[in-house]
Enzyme design. Sequence first.
Site, PDB file in Angstrom:
ATOM      1  N   LYS A  66      -5.507  -0.111   0.207  1.00 38.69           N
ATOM      2  CA  LYS A  66      -4.705  -1.156  -0.415  1.00 38.69           C
ATOM      3  C   LYS A  66      -4.859  -2.194   0.916  1.00 38.69           C
ATOM      4  CE  LYS A  66      -1.891   0.587  -4.000  1.00 38.69           C
ATOM      5  NZ  LYS A  66      -2.136   2.107  -4.065  1.00 38.69           N
ATOM      6  N   TYR A 188     -10.847   0.436  -8.534  1.00 40.33           N
ATOM      7  CA  TYR A 188      -9.792   0.954  -7.652  1.00 40.33           C
ATOM      8  C   TYR A 188      -9.640   2.496  -7.406  1.00 40.33           C
ATOM      9  CZ  TYR A 188      -4.515   2.205  -7.108  1.00 40.33           C
ATOM     10  OH  TYR A 188      -3.399   2.779  -6.520  1.00 40.33           O
ATOM     11  N   TYR A 239       5.802   2.187   0.635  1.00 41.14           N
ATOM     12  CA  TYR A 239       6.387   2.524  -0.493  1.00 41.14           C
ATOM     13  C   TYR A 239       7.822   2.010  -0.436  1.00 41.14           C
ATOM     14  CZ  TYR A 239       2.331   5.798  -1.029  1.00 41.14           C
ATOM     15  OH  TYR A 239       1.027   6.209  -0.873  1.00 41.14           O
ATOM     16  N   VAL A 257      -1.031   8.618  -0.472  1.00 44.41           N
ATOM     17  CA  VAL A 257      -0.481   9.972  -0.999  1.00 44.41           C
ATOM     18  C   VAL A 257      -1.590  11.188  -0.606  1.00 44.41           C
ATOM     19  CG1 VAL A 257       0.973   9.281  -3.015  1.00 44.41           C
ATOM     20  CG2 VAL A 257      -1.382   9.743  -3.264  1.00 44.41           C
TER      21      VAL A 257
HETATM   22  N1  GLU Z   1      -4.751   6.243  -6.269  1.00 47.35           N
HETATM   23  C1  GLU Z   1      -3.151   6.539  -6.292  1.00 47.35           C
HETATM   24  C2  GLU Z   1      -2.895   5.990  -7.399  1.00 47.35           C
HETATM   25  O1  GLU Z   1      -3.273   5.103  -7.816  1.00 47.35           O
HETATM   26  C3  GLU Z   1      -2.899   5.928  -4.808  1.00 47.35           C
HETATM   27  C4  GLU Z   1      -1.345   6.248  -4.539  1.00 47.35           C
HETATM   28  C5  GLU Z   1      -1.194   6.160  -3.310  1.00 47.35           C
HETATM   29  O2  GLU Z   1      -1.792   6.762  -2.428  1.00 47.35           O
HETATM   30  O3  GLU Z   1      -0.121   5.510  -3.136  1.00 47.35           O
HETATM   31  O4  GLU Z   1      -1.886   6.740  -7.783  1.00 47.35           O
END
Ligand code: GLU
Length: 303
Positions: A66, A188, A239, A257
């Site tokens: 991201k 994505y 987060y 994650v």
């Molecule tokens: N691909 C994961 C999702 O969309 C990314 C989550 C993450 O790393 O925060 O749930």
Amino acid sequence: MDYQAVLDEVAAAVAPQVGRGQVARYIPALAAVDPGRFGIALAAVDGTVVGTGDWEVPFSIQSISKAFSLALVLAQDGESIWRRVGREPSGNPFNSLVQLEHENGIPRNPFINAGALVVTDRLQSMTGDASTTMLDFLRAESGNPELSFDAAVAASETEHGDRNAALAHFMASYGNLDNPVPTVLEHYFWQCSIEMSCRDLALAGGFLARHGLAADGSRLLSRREAKRINAVMLTCGTYDAAGDFAYRVGLPGKSGVGGGIVAVIPGRCTLCVWSPGLDARGNSVAGVAALDHFTTITGWSVF
Ligand code: GLU
């Protein structure tokens, strides 16, 4: 500063925490990762690269992508993305639907899933292939032409992607996606599935420590844009624990994650740490502890 000695000391200090927490289970392909892994790498602005532990083992970058999608959009498209996504911490889990309804389909920031879907949508419109654009960028910045997508992780996310699909459809209903929902989701998920090591990520995130200069010395982002990405990483990059991360570590950081965290010390270096055991908010337990220890013993933070 003897970087190698510092990283070795950090690794020794956090060894008791490695293996704590839970690996991400909601993406089945990630649940198979060994929770006992730990690696940390440092890429300094003078070109020095050091690491210890599993620092050259590839892992799934997940939400660390991201930060790169935001950089690519800001670099080529300037500030217009902020009409479609905010830049305030959400205080909600990364895949929460609640806030989106209150805020009329405008995600709170680019690092929650909804926000990253909007940024990916914009990158897709700009390039015609958002995920390959990111992979090419990461190969160039890391100097590793072998980087690739992990098709099994991307397929696993697609199969278990109802929550992200719901977010995307919801935003589409507000007119905040230009491309079809399946296209945005596909790119994505492919971006999240890219496999990189701590070494690759520390190098690829080097432009954030070099105030926007790419690995080849060309200008990717203006100084101001690089500052902005680092600022959003500090306030929103870990987060709904970004406050605690700033309190403990004191650096811009973006976690995923898969258990990786990229952290930036502007003007000095980019760090990447990886250990798959996550805390309840989705951040690597040993990874946060390692960065906490690093900034404590070096005195390097943005504060
Ligand atoms: N691909 C994961 C999702 O969309 C990314 C989550 C993450 O790393 O925060 O749930």
